[in-house]
Write an enzyme that holds these catalytic residues in place. Structure first.
Site, PDB file in Angstrom:
ATOM      1  N   PRO A  85      -3.333  -9.334  -0.493  1.00 55.84           N
ATOM      2  CA  PRO A  85      -4.120  -8.118  -0.238  1.00 55.84           C
ATOM      3  C   PRO A  85      -3.222  -6.957   0.150  1.00 55.84           C
ATOM      4  O   PRO A  85      -2.322  -7.106   0.974  1.00 55.84           O
ATOM      5  CB  PRO A  85      -5.021  -8.524   0.931  1.00 55.84           C
ATOM      6  N   CYS A  86      -3.446  -5.819  -0.457  1.00 61.14           N
ATOM      7  CA  CYS A  86      -2.616  -4.643  -0.184  1.00 61.14           C
ATOM      8  C   CYS A  86      -3.464  -3.391  -0.004  1.00 61.14           C
ATOM      9  O   CYS A  86      -3.004  -2.281  -0.204  1.00 61.14           O
ATOM     10  CB  CYS A  86      -1.623  -4.412  -1.327  1.00 61.14           C
ATOM     11  N   GLN A  87      -4.732  -3.559   0.394  1.00 67.15           N
ATOM     12  CA  GLN A  87      -5.634  -2.423   0.464  1.00 67.15           C
ATOM     13  C   GLN A  87      -5.248  -1.404   1.518  1.00 67.15           C
ATOM     14  O   GLN A  87      -5.649  -0.243   1.423  1.00 67.15           O
ATOM     15  CB  GLN A  87      -7.065  -2.904   0.769  1.00 67.15           C
TER      16      GLN A  87
END
Length: 408
Positions: A85-87
Site C-alpha cells: 500500500p502506498c496511498q
C-alpha cells in the site's frame, strides 16, 4: 529467442507468496496458470473473501510475520509477489514527492548495508503516523533479504511487484539493488520495470500499474509482457473527460495481431443488455460535478474502492439510473463472474485488487512459463465448501489471538 522462451518452465516449479494479498487478484491469476500461491493479508474482510474462494491465507501483519513467524512459511515458497500500500504518499515529481522518494531510497540503502531490523524499525517509528506506512513499500526487499539469509541464495527464484504509476521510481530503486549485487552473498536478478496499461492486456478497464518483475540470474532473461490488445486513447483529453466517440488506437505497422480493447458491453453482457453509459464515481480535477462518461462500446474507468458509486444509465436515460453492482465491478476487474466476495466493504476490496487477467500476463512473463495466449474472460470459480472455508479460517487466524487489530 530467449532461453526461457525456448524452454518454458513448468508452473508447478513455482510457489508464490503474495505479501499484500487482498481478496486474491494475483492468487486467481496464479491459479489459472497452474501455480500454487499463499497469501498474507491483514484486512479481515479481504481474508473472508479469500477463505470463501478457497485461497490459503495467513491473516497477519506482513512486518510482524517476517519478524516473528517467518519459519511458518513453507520451504517450497520461491516467488515473492505483492503490491505494498502506498496511498499515503506520492513519489512523482518534485517537492513532497521528491522528499518521499529520497526517504524510501535512504531506507533501502540502510537495509542493503545490513543495518539491524530493530534499528530500521525504530527509525520508521520516529516518522509521522502517515509516513510510517513508507515501511510497507520496503517489506518485499526485507523479506527477500531474510529469505536469502535464512534459506539460501537461491531461495527466491522470481519477484513480482505492482502498484500505482507514482511508485515506479521506487521499483527502479529496487532494481538498482537487485541487479547491482547489493544483496547478501552477491545474489543478483535480471529485472524489468515499467508502467503498463491494463486494457492492453484484455482488461475491460483503463488502469495503469507500475510493475517490477525479476528472475534470479542464471534462470534466463526476463521481459515485460507484450501487449495483446490495442490501447484506448483520446485526443488531448483527460481520462475522466466525457467523449462518446473515443477511437481505438490505430496500431503501428506490425501490430495487426493485436486485438481490439475489451469493452464494458462485452464484459457485462450477461447483466446489462443494449447500450448504456457509465458515469464515473470520481470527478475530473477533483471536482465531483465533472464526472466522466463512457459508453458500453468503451472500457470502464479505473475501478476504485468506490466502485459501487459508478452509475449506469440504460441508453443514456438519466431517469433509469442504477449503481454498478459488486459482481459487475469484479467482472470489470476480470474476476470470475461468480467470485465469492465476502466480509465488509466489498467495493474497497474490488478496487484494491490486481486484475487477475493482467496478473496472468505479468506472472507468465516473470516466471518464464511460456504461455502464448490468455483467455478473454476467466472461467467460473469453484468456491470453497463451508467446511473448507472454516479450515482455511482456522489456518489463517486460529483462535484469533494472532490476528492483527484494526488499522489506526
Amino acid at each position: 529467442m530467449t532461453s526461457t522462451e525456448a524452454h518454458p518452465v513448468a508452473p508447478d516449479d513455482y510457489h508464490v507468496l503474495d505479501l499484500f494479498a487482498g481478496p486474491g487478484g494475483l492468487d486467481v491469476a496464479a491459479h489459472f496458470l497452474g501455480v500454487e500461491s499463499l497469501g498474507l493479508e491483514w484486512d479481515q474482510s479481504a481474508c473472508e473473501t479469500r477463505y470463501a474462494a478457497g485461497l490459503p491465507t495467513f491473516h497477519a501483519d506482513v512486518s510482524a510475520f517476517r519478524e516473528e513467524r517467518f519459519h511458518e512459511i513453507p520451504e517450497t515458497i520461491n516467488v515473492l509477489a505483492g503490491g505494498p500500500p502506498c496511498q499515503t504518499y506520492s513519489v512523482a515529481g518534485s517537492g513532497t514527492g521528491r522528499k518521499d522518494l529520497d526517504r524510501v531510497k535512504g531506507f533501502i540503502d540502510l537495509i542493503v548495508a545490513g543495518k539491524p531490523d530493530d534499528e530500521i524499525d525504530a527509525e520508521l517509528e520516529r516518522l509521522s503516523p502517515d509516513d510510517r506506512r513508507t515501511g510497507l513499500v520496503l517489506e518485499p526487499l526485507r523479506w527477500l533479504i531474510k529469505s536469502i539469509n535464512v534459506r539460501g541464495p537461491e531461495s527466491i527464484k522470481a519477484i513480482v511487484l505492482e502498484q500505482v504509476p507514482a511508485v515506479e521510481p521506487v521499483w527502479h530503486a529496487y532494481a538498482d539493488v537487485l541487479e547491482g549485487g547489493g544483496l547478501p552473498h552477491g545474489v543478483t536478478y535480471s529485472v524489468q520495470v515499467g508502467t503498463l496499461r491494463t486494457e492492453e492486456y484484455g482488461v475491460p478497464q483503463t488502469r495503469k500499474r507500475a510493475v517490477l518483475i525479476a528472475r534470479l540470474v542464471g534462470s534466463g532473461g526476463v521481459e515485460l509482457p507484450k501487449p495483446t490488445h490495442h490501447r484506448f486513447t483520446r485526443k488531448n483529453a483527460d481520462e475522466s473527460e466525457s467523449d462518446a466517440t473515443l477511437p481505438m488506437e490505430i496500431g503501428a505497422e506490425g501490430d495487426d495481431a493485436k486485438k481490439a480493447y475489451r469493452t464494458m458491453g462485452e464484459a457485462l453482457a450477461a447483466s446489462r443488455t443494449g447500450n448504456f453509459t457509465l458515469v464515473s464515481n470520481y470527478g475530473q480535477g477533483g471536482d465531483p460535478k465533472k464526472r466522466g462518461r463512457r459508453t458500453a462500446a468503451q472500457p470502464a474507468f479505473t475501478v476504485t474502492g468506490k466502485a459501487s458509486r459508478n452509475v449506469l444509465l440504460p441508453d443514456g436515460d438519466e431517469t433509469r439510473r442504477s449503481n454498478l453492482t459488486i459482481p459487475e465491478a469484479g467482472i470489470l476487474q476480470t474476476f470470475p463472474a461468480n467470485y465469492p466476495w465476502s466480509g465488509g466493504d466489498k467495493s474497497q476490496q474490488v478496487g484494491n485488487a490486481v486484475p487477475p487477467l493482467f496478473g496472468m500476463h505479468v506472472i507468465n512473463a516473470a516466471l518464464g512459463l511460456g504461455r502464448e495466449t490468455m483467455p478473454e474472460t476467466l472461467p467460473l470459480w469453484t468456491s470453497a465448501s463451508s467446511e473448507e472455508t472454516k479450515r482455511l479460517r482456522d489456518l489463517g487466524c486460529g483462535d484469533e489471538s494472532r490476528c492483527p487489530g484494526k488499522p489506526s
